[in-house]
Design a protein around this motif. Structure first.
Motif, PDB file in Angstrom:
ATOM      1  N   ASN A  24      43.301  44.536  19.809  1.00 54.98           N
ATOM      2  CA  ASN A  24      42.116  43.694  19.963  1.00 54.98           C
ATOM      3  C   ASN A  24      40.849  44.469  19.619  1.00 54.98           C
ATOM      4  N   VAL A  26      37.125  44.348  20.054  1.00 55.47           N
ATOM      5  CA  VAL A  26      36.332  43.621  21.042  1.00 55.47           C
ATOM      6  C   VAL A  26      34.882  44.098  21.041  1.00 55.47           C
ATOM      7  N   GLU A  27      34.021  43.283  21.630  1.00 58.70           N
ATOM      8  CA  GLU A  27      32.630  43.690  21.804  1.00 58.70           C
ATOM      9  C   GLU A  27      32.580  44.959  22.646  1.00 58.70           C
ATOM     10  N   VAL A  30      33.045  45.140  26.447  1.00 50.83           N
ATOM     11  CA  VAL A  30      34.388  44.990  27.019  1.00 50.83           C
ATOM     12  C   VAL A  30      34.994  46.354  27.337  1.00 50.83           C
ATOM     13  N   LEU A  33      34.647  47.556  30.878  1.00 47.12           N
ATOM     14  CA  LEU A  33      35.303  46.828  31.957  1.00 47.12           C
ATOM     15  C   LEU A  33      36.520  47.599  32.459  1.00 47.12           C
ATOM     16  N   GLY A  37      39.707  43.490  33.760  1.00 53.34           N
ATOM     17  CA  GLY A  37      38.646  42.829  33.017  1.00 53.34           C
ATOM     18  C   GLY A  37      38.913  42.811  31.524  1.00 53.34           C
ATOM     19  N   LYS A  38      39.423  43.916  31.012  1.00 50.37           N
ATOM     20  CA  LYS A  38      39.776  43.967  29.593  1.00 50.37           C
ATOM     21  C   LYS A  38      40.845  42.922  29.269  1.00 50.37           C
ATOM     22  N   ARG A  40      41.533  40.146  30.879  1.00 51.65           N
ATOM     23  CA  ARG A  40      40.940  38.800  30.953  1.00 51.65           C
ATOM     24  C   ARG A  40      40.169  38.472  29.680  1.00 51.65           C
ATOM     25  N   SER A  41      39.507  39.464  29.113  1.00 49.74           N
ATOM     26  CA  SER A  41      38.645  39.226  27.951  1.00 49.74           C
ATOM     27  C   SER A  41      39.426  38.779  26.724  1.00 49.74           C
ATOM     28  N   VAL A  42      40.734  39.044  26.711  1.00 49.37           N
ATOM     29  CA  VAL A  42      41.562  38.662  25.557  1.00 49.37           C
ATOM     30  C   VAL A  42      42.640  37.655  25.951  1.00 49.37           C
ATOM     31  N   GLY A  45      44.714  37.594  31.327  1.00 44.54           N
ATOM     32  CA  GLY A  45      44.359  37.810  32.723  1.00 44.54           C
ATOM     33  C   GLY A  45      45.458  37.510  33.718  1.00 44.54           C
ATOM     34  N   PHE A  89      42.846  48.172  22.732  1.00 41.95           N
ATOM     35  CA  PHE A  89      41.457  47.744  22.600  1.00 41.95           C
ATOM     36  C   PHE A  89      40.681  48.759  21.764  1.00 41.95           C
TER      37      PHE A  89
END
Length: 208
Positions: A24, A26-27, A30, A33, A37-38, A40-42, A45, A89
């Motif tokens: 992933n 990611v921004e 992220v 996190l 949290g990481k 959940r962001s993709v 979760g 990530f």
């Protein structure tokens, strides 16, 4: 120069033949996190991240942190009905480096992302090994962190070398060479392990 975007996207596509849950991009926010949290962001979760007890020395703030402050990536293990799977990530953006001319920043950014991806894929290989892995998933998950980091560094160096990504390879090698002067036990042992695996002379040539 200006070849690292293609190299990064190529590796992102084929992942050096590895089978894993996902990679992933990611921004950058992220990356700060926690593991949950990481995930959940993709959209992952519902899974719980696997945490490892560390065997031996653990991370320390030292020379490698100073050298690799913009070289960022992470891998999280989750347990699915298929078994343990890896979720990687990589940050989409890299902070500007004042020493890099603005016209070269995009390529420099992709170079760092390429090196980070190669390193995290090294961890994936190590996690998936059935013998001699530095990660133990039996009982309470455990990791020999020094050797796991050394394995991932060597994997990334050799992968970048085969890809012809010599600037990325040499950037990683240079950071590792500086660890030879570290006062931190973790970094000293990491450097020595890398030298045993890749060769001290070869590491010195790449870092020159």
């Amino acid at each position: 120069m200006f070849e690292h975007k293609d190299l990064f996207e190529t590796l992102l596509g084929h992942k050096n033949g590895l089978k894993l849950n996902s990679v992933n991009v990611v921004e950058r926010v992220v990356m700060s996190l926690d593991e949950k949290g990481k995930l959940r962001s993709v959209g992952l979760g519902e899974y719980e991240p696997v945490f490892f007890d560390v065997i031996g020395d653990t991370y320390c703030k030292g020379i490698l942190d100073q050298c690799n402050s913009n070289l960022d990536g992470s891998v999280i293990n989750i347990q699915t009905d298929k078994g343990y799977e890896q979720v990687v990530f990589i940050p989409e953006t890299v902070p500007a480096e004042p020493a890099i001319p603005s016209e070269y920043h995009d390529d420099w950014s992709y170079m760092l992302k390429l090196a980070a991806l190669a390193h995290e894929l090294g961890h994936v290989v190590d996690m998936q090994r059935t013998t001699d892995s530095n990660f133990d998933f039996s009982g309470v998950p455990k990791v020999n962190l020094v050797e796991a980091e050394a394995f991932a560094h060597v994997y990334s160096l050799e992968l970048l070398h085969r890809m012809g990504a010599h600037t990325a390879r040499d950037t990683v090698a240079s950071a590792l060479r500086r660890a030879s002067t570290s006062s931190k036990k973790f970094e000293k042992e990491l450097y020595q392990s890398v030298c045993r695996k890749v060769g001290k002379g070869r590491l010195k040539r790449w870092a020159a």
